[in-house]
Scaffold this active site. Structure first.
Site, PDB file in Angstrom:
ATOM      1  CD  GLN A  71      -1.441  -0.680   3.544  1.00 11.96           C
ATOM      2  OE1 GLN A  71      -2.634  -0.430   3.287  1.00 11.96           O
ATOM      3  NE2 GLN A  71      -1.128  -0.884   4.736  1.00 11.96           N
ATOM      4  CG  HIS A  96      -7.661  -8.446   9.186  1.00 11.28           C
ATOM      5  ND1 HIS A  96      -9.280  -8.774   9.092  1.00 11.28           N
ATOM      6  CD2 HIS A  96      -7.490  -8.380   7.680  1.00 11.28           C
ATOM      7  CE1 HIS A  96      -9.524  -8.588   7.889  1.00 11.28           C
ATOM      8  NE2 HIS A  96      -8.628  -8.441   6.944  1.00 11.28           N
ATOM      9  CD  GLU A  97      -3.920  -8.327   6.092  1.00 11.11           C
ATOM     10  OE1 GLU A  97      -3.521  -9.126   4.901  1.00 11.11           O
ATOM     11  OE2 GLU A  97      -4.885  -7.481   5.975  1.00 11.11           O
ATOM     12  CG  PHE A 147      -3.142  -4.095   9.409  1.00  7.85           C
ATOM     13  CD1 PHE A 147      -4.178  -4.495   8.499  1.00  7.85           C
ATOM     14  CD2 PHE A 147      -1.938  -3.585   8.879  1.00  7.85           C
ATOM     15  CE1 PHE A 147      -3.874  -4.412   7.089  1.00  7.85           C
ATOM     16  CE2 PHE A 147      -1.778  -3.631   7.526  1.00  7.85           C
ATOM     17  CZ  PHE A 147      -2.678  -4.058   6.794  1.00  7.85           C
ATOM     18  CE  LYS A 181     -10.417 -11.475   3.968  1.00 10.98           C
ATOM     19  NZ  LYS A 181     -10.756 -10.194   3.574  1.00 10.98           N
ATOM     20  CG  HIS A 182      -5.225 -12.650   3.658  1.00 11.99           C
ATOM     21  ND1 HIS A 182      -6.215 -12.775   2.897  1.00 11.99           N
ATOM     22  CD2 HIS A 182      -5.629 -11.382   4.164  1.00 11.99           C
ATOM     23  CE1 HIS A 182      -6.726 -11.189   2.728  1.00 11.99           C
ATOM     24  NE2 HIS A 182      -6.603 -10.671   3.426  1.00 11.99           N
ATOM     25  CG  HIS A 224      -3.004  -4.568   2.599  1.00 13.01           C
ATOM     26  ND1 HIS A 224      -4.015  -4.191   1.842  1.00 13.01           N
ATOM     27  CD2 HIS A 224      -3.679  -5.373   3.525  1.00 13.01           C
ATOM     28  CE1 HIS A 224      -5.138  -4.596   2.401  1.00 13.01           C
ATOM     29  NE2 HIS A 224      -5.009  -5.206   3.055  1.00 13.01           N
TER      30      HIS A 224
END
Ligand code: 5GP
Length: 285
Positions: A51, A139-140, A136, A143-144, A82
């Site tokens: 980003q 989350h990363e 953050f 989720k990923h 990101h």
């Protein structure tokens, strides 16, 4: 369901049937959850999503300690990470693949580097996979990262790999070498930016824009981390220009503008100035 099961005043026989129904419903609910987890097939490739703070930070309306846009003179002025995303060739992606909750202690040795190169550019607490909220990074990972198995097997290696790929493929440097430097007045040809990356890494990136400014740049990799094209198809540049989060043919790469204190509506906490040394040799793919 628990309440309905316990509060009904009915015959013993009916209660027994109801209990049975409750058990069957809860067993099949967890079976569905497990099946959903298990049926996420293995991903096809990785995208390293970067980003651009100069664009992202323009949206900052208030500051907090977790938002790197609020670091003023220490705010990032290069592409930051990101996420490292396992993706499918059809444009979709798996998400929330295991129940491995984020644990910040596991990445304590990477903490300073992550703060600098993989910071959050927002004050929000994104949702994590199993009903919670987190950082953050949480989350990363949830989720990923949890979907990058079997190439990446744990949280530490997920973040280490993200940093390693980021350092090996230095997009900011490539663009600077090609004359695409942050500017609040210049516009650059999208085709020129794409060509600069293609010439350096022999693969086509994907760009995402917001109001004509580059917001994200994705680099894509095979599972052995050799670069590959992000967009499959013949008219790659046209795809980038015509899609929804599309870029115009001339884009800007805004310079970071320090947030004036007058824009700060919440208590402002300074982040410590992170001094990083010897990164070049630390992350070798
Ligand atoms: P993703 O695109 O990785 O699925 O979701 C990103 C989530 O993290 C969103 O909920 C977003 O609000 C939150 N978030 C926190 N910090 C950042 C950041 O620096 N960049 C982006 N793109 N999202 C962030």
């Amino acid at each position: 369901m628990k309440m309905a099961c316990s509060s009904l005043s009915v015959s013993v026989q009916f209660k027994t049937i109801l209990l049975l129904v409750c058990v069957v419903v809860s067993v099949s609910a967890s079976a569905i959850e497990q099946t959903q987890t298990q049926t996420q097939r293995e991903f096809d490739y990785f995208a390293l999503a970067l980003q651009w703070p100069g664009t992202f930070c323009q949206r900052t309306r208030y500051c907090c300690s977790s938002n790197a846009c609020c670091r003023r003179s220490n705010a990032p002025t290069e592409f930051t990470i990101h996420g490292l995303w396992p993706d499918y060739n059809d444009g979709s992606w798996p998400a929330c693949c295991t129940r491995s909750n984020f644990d910040e202690k596991l990445i304590s040795t990477l903490h300073d580097d992550l703060e600098k190169y993989w910071p959050s550019l927002s004050c929000g607490s994104p949702s994590t996979c199993h009903g919670g909220k987190g950082s953050f990074w949480a989350h990363e990972w949830e989720k990923h990262g949890t979907c990058s198995f079997p190439v990446i097997r744990d949280e530490y290696n997920y973040f280490l790999t993200g940093l390693s790929v980021y350092f090996k493929y230095n997009v900011t440097q490539v663009l600077e070498d090609a004359g695409y430097i942050p500017s609040n007045t210049e516009k650059y040809p999208l085709g020129g930016i794409v060509s600069a990356i293609e010439n350096a890494f022999h693969a086509t990136p994907k760009l995402v824009c917001s109001k004509g400014s580059v917001e994200e740049l994705h680099l894509c990799f095979y599972k052995d981390f050799k670069p590959r094209d992000c967009v499959v198809g013949s008219s790659r540049l046209n795809d980038m220009v015509s899609s929804k989060s599309s870029c115009p043919r001339y884009v800007s790469l805004p310079a970071y503008v320090s947030l004036g204190l007058d824009r700060v509506k919440a208590p402002f906490h300074w982040m410590p100035d992170i001094v990083l040394k010897g990164l070049g040799s630390k992350y070798v793919l």
